[in-house]
Scaffold this motif. Sequence first.
Motif, mmCIF file in Angstrom:
data_model
loop_
_atom_site.group_PDB
_atom_site.id
_atom_site.type_symbol
_atom_site.label_atom_id
_atom_site.label_comp_id
_atom_site.label_asym_id
_atom_site.label_seq_id
_atom_site.Cartn_x
_atom_site.Cartn_y
_atom_site.Cartn_z
ATOM 1 N N VAL A 214 0.885 -1.168 0.000
ATOM 2 C CA VAL A 214 0.000 0.000 0.000
ATOM 3 C C VAL A 214 0.919 1.213 0.000
ATOM 4 C CG1 VAL A 214 -1.823 1.269 1.198
ATOM 5 C CG2 VAL A 214 -1.782 -1.235 1.280
ATOM 6 N N ASP A 215 0.938 1.928 -1.122
ATOM 7 C CA ASP A 215 1.917 2.990 -1.362
ATOM 8 C C ASP A 215 1.162 4.290 -1.627
ATOM 9 O OD1 ASP A 215 4.131 4.466 -2.078
ATOM 10 O OD2 ASP A 215 4.428 3.479 -4.002
ATOM 11 N N ALA A 216 1.593 5.386 -0.991
ATOM 12 C CA ALA A 216 0.872 6.650 -1.169
ATOM 13 C C ALA A 216 1.822 7.821 -0.962
ATOM 14 C CB ALA A 216 -0.287 6.752 -0.177
ATOM 15 N N PRO A 217 1.559 8.950 -1.653
ATOM 16 C CA PRO A 217 2.402 10.136 -1.460
ATOM 17 C C PRO A 217 2.173 10.768 -0.091
ATOM 18 C CG PRO A 217 0.559 10.646 -2.898
ATOM 19 C CD PRO A 217 0.511 9.162 -2.652
ATOM 20 N N SER A 218 3.228 11.363 0.458
ATOM 21 C CA SER A 218 3.141 12.041 1.762
ATOM 22 C C SER A 218 4.001 13.315 1.716
ATOM 23 C CB SER A 218 3.608 11.115 2.885
ATOM 24 O OG SER A 218 4.895 10.581 2.597
ATOM 25 N N PRO A 219 3.644 14.271 0.859
ATOM 26 C CA PRO A 219 4.508 15.446 0.654
ATOM 27 C C PRO A 219 4.394 16.473 1.779
ATOM 28 C CG PRO A 219 2.520 15.661 -0.648
ATOM 29 C CD PRO A 219 2.455 14.304 -0.013
ATOM 30 N N TRP A 220 5.500 17.140 2.032
ATOM 31 C CA TRP A 220 5.452 18.370 2.821
ATOM 32 C C TRP A 220 4.926 19.488 1.924
ATOM 33 C CZ3 TRP A 220 11.034 18.733 5.262
ATOM 34 C CH2 TRP A 220 11.112 17.893 6.373
ATOM 35 N N ARG A 221 3.973 20.249 2.434
ATOM 36 C CA ARG A 221 3.520 21.482 1.778
ATOM 37 C C ARG A 221 3.780 22.606 2.764
ATOM 38 N NH1 ARG A 221 -0.311 17.568 0.169
ATOM 39 N NH2 ARG A 221 -0.585 17.429 -2.103
ATOM 40 N N LEU A 222 4.937 23.240 2.614
ATOM 41 C CA LEU A 222 5.411 24.189 3.614
ATOM 42 C C LEU A 222 4.975 25.605 3.250
ATOM 43 C CD1 LEU A 222 8.984 22.735 4.261
ATOM 44 C CD2 LEU A 222 6.814 22.140 5.354
ATOM 45 N N SER A 223 3.886 26.013 3.832
ATOM 46 C CA SER A 223 3.343 27.364 3.660
ATOM 47 C C SER A 223 4.018 28.284 4.672
ATOM 48 C CB SER A 223 1.834 27.325 3.876
ATOM 49 O OG SER A 223 1.550 26.954 5.207
ATOM 50 N N PRO A 224 3.649 29.582 4.701
ATOM 51 C CA PRO A 224 4.271 30.498 5.670
ATOM 52 C C PRO A 224 4.165 30.034 7.124
ATOM 53 C CG PRO A 224 3.181 31.771 3.981
ATOM 54 C CD PRO A 224 2.852 30.331 3.695
ATOM 55 N N ALA A 225 3.170 29.221 7.446
ATOM 56 C CA ALA A 225 3.048 28.728 8.821
ATOM 57 C C ALA A 225 4.222 27.825 9.207
ATOM 58 C CB ALA A 225 1.731 27.969 8.989
ATOM 59 N N GLN A 226 4.853 27.204 8.206
ATOM 60 C CA GLN A 226 6.018 26.340 8.469
ATOM 61 C C GLN A 226 7.314 27.015 8.004
ATOM 62 O OE1 GLN A 226 3.349 24.790 6.560
ATOM 63 N NE2 GLN A 226 2.359 24.181 8.466
ATOM 64 N N ARG A 227 7.351 28.339 8.046
ATOM 65 C CA ARG A 227 8.510 29.065 7.534
ATOM 66 C C ARG A 227 9.824 28.668 8.214
ATOM 67 N NH1 ARG A 227 7.318 35.055 7.609
ATOM 68 N NH2 ARG A 227 5.817 34.345 6.056
ATOM 69 N N PRO A 228 9.868 28.503 9.549
ATOM 70 C CA PRO A 228 11.154 28.122 10.161
ATOM 71 C C PRO A 228 11.711 26.813 9.608
ATOM 72 C CG PRO A 228 9.649 28.927 11.842
ATOM 73 C CD PRO A 228 8.847 28.791 10.584
ATOM 74 N N LEU A 229 10.836 25.842 9.381
ATOM 75 C CA LEU A 229 11.299 24.578 8.815
ATOM 76 C C LEU A 229 11.770 24.778 7.381
ATOM 77 C CD1 LEU A 229 11.680 21.521 8.837
ATOM 78 C CD2 LEU A 229 9.248 21.302 8.228
ATOM 79 N N ALA A 230 11.010 25.529 6.587
ATOM 80 C CA ALA A 230 11.388 25.767 5.192
ATOM 81 C C ALA A 230 12.740 26.462 5.101
ATOM 82 C CB ALA A 230 10.309 26.589 4.495
ATOM 83 N N LEU A 231 12.965 27.444 5.956
ATOM 84 C CA LEU A 231 14.240 28.163 5.933
ATOM 85 C C LEU A 231 15.397 27.262 6.356
ATOM 86 C CD1 LEU A 231 13.115 31.603 7.405
ATOM 87 C CD2 LEU A 231 13.679 31.088 5.016
ATOM 88 N N SER A 232 15.168 26.437 7.379
ATOM 89 C CA SER A 232 16.209 25.494 7.804
ATOM 90 C C SER A 232 16.531 24.515 6.691
ATOM 91 C CB SER A 232 15.751 24.719 9.047
ATOM 92 O OG SER A 232 15.685 25.558 10.169
ATOM 93 N N LEU A 233 15.491 24.063 5.995
ATOM 94 C CA LEU A 233 15.686 23.138 4.894
ATOM 95 C C LEU A 233 16.496 23.793 3.785
ATOM 96 C CD1 LEU A 233 14.655 20.226 4.448
ATOM 97 C CD2 LEU A 233 12.754 21.211 3.150
ATOM 98 N N LEU A 234 16.138 25.015 3.453
ATOM 99 C CA LEU A 234 16.848 25.735 2.404
ATOM 100 C C LEU A 234 18.317 25.918 2.765
ATOM 101 C CD1 LEU A 234 15.852 27.149 -0.310
ATOM 102 C CD2 LEU A 234 16.216 29.278 0.937
ATOM 103 N N ASP A 235 18.589 26.276 4.016
ATOM 104 C CA ASP A 235 19.973 26.446 4.458
ATOM 105 C C ASP A 235 20.752 25.137 4.328
ATOM 106 O OD1 ASP A 235 19.279 29.041 5.082
ATOM 107 O OD2 ASP A 235 19.203 28.720 7.249
ATOM 108 N N GLY A 236 20.114 24.038 4.720
ATOM 109 C CA GLY A 236 20.774 22.740 4.614
ATOM 110 C C GLY A 236 21.036 22.339 3.176
ATOM 111 N N TRP A 237 20.079 22.632 2.303
ATOM 112 C CA TRP A 237 20.270 22.323 0.883
ATOM 113 C C TRP A 237 21.440 23.102 0.290
ATOM 114 C CZ3 TRP A 237 14.482 22.759 -0.976
ATOM 115 C CH2 TRP A 237 13.781 21.621 -0.526
ATOM 116 N N ALA A 238 21.531 24.383 0.650
ATOM 117 C CA ALA A 238 22.627 25.204 0.132
ATOM 118 C C ALA A 238 23.975 24.677 0.617
ATOM 119 C CB ALA A 238 22.430 26.658 0.546
ATOM 120 N N ASP A 239 24.052 24.289 1.886
ATOM 121 C CA ASP A 239 25.294 23.721 2.416
ATOM 122 C C ASP A 239 25.671 22.442 1.658
ATOM 123 O OD1 ASP A 239 25.595 25.729 4.278
ATOM 124 O OD2 ASP A 239 24.698 24.582 5.923
#
Length: 288
Positions: A214-239
């Motif tokens: 049983v396989d299904a998508p489970s995406p993050w949808r990071l809106s402004p409410a999850q901005r701290p996580l999105a920014l941390s993710l972006l910083d990690g990606w750049a590194d």
Amino acid sequence: MNTAATFSDSWLARREHADQEARATSPTQAAGTWLATRCQAREARLVDLGSGSGANLRYLAPRLPGPQAWRLVDHDAGLLGHAVGRCQSLRDMDGTPIRLTTQQHDLNAFTADWLTDVDLVTASALCDLVSDAWVEALAAACAQHRCAALITLSVDGDTRFCVDGADATDRDDAWLFATLAAHQHRDKGFGPALGTAAPQALSTAFSDREFRLVDAPSPWRLSPAQRPLALSLLDGWADAAREQAPEDRARIDHWWQRRREALDQGRVDLYVGHRDVFAAPEPDHGPR
């Protein structure tokens, strides 16, 4: 497991809410049905691999039937201590307190006997870090012990910036994400990592052993409410991109500054694709 695959308690806490919102319901429901059929009047025996501070357990325990006996396995004793403090009072979906034990183990040393007498093995945000050989060993162990698996939040490479739900990914984003994908295949302590190939590797390994999936998508949808996580993710990606392509540092820095500003100002949202998969041996021979 090397330090590349070690995560801080603060990072795990930051992502927990996004993980809970992203989780697909059908694989977890299938796992619950499997446990109810297999265990019936006895205690279900579950193992969570790479458990960290226990976020996967906190999500699953109240959504699965009981009674439940959990064993959390991680290489980090500190995170296991946090998990005990946060999870020992959990109850199953019927309101019965769970039983909880922990085991400090290097997951690279995984062998089939870890799943002896286990009904369900779980892992979250782990399998993109491991190798194809490790996934094969996990599937083989599940087949040997007639154990089901619920493997969630494996990245699938479908990453994009969005504006009002529409894809706003440009050429520089695509280049950066390709560079990141190459970095994700680096050795995280298990050999060459699966990275975005993890969902397909899991499906293949279990399908080859005639498991029902049983396989299904489970995406993050990071809106402004999850901005701290999105920014941390972006910083990690750049590194990671700078490490993968040091000769392109100026291009990466420009991308990072542009996209960080857009995220910080709420002009774009971030979509990060994952998949959840439940795999059960067939045919099921009833209670054990």
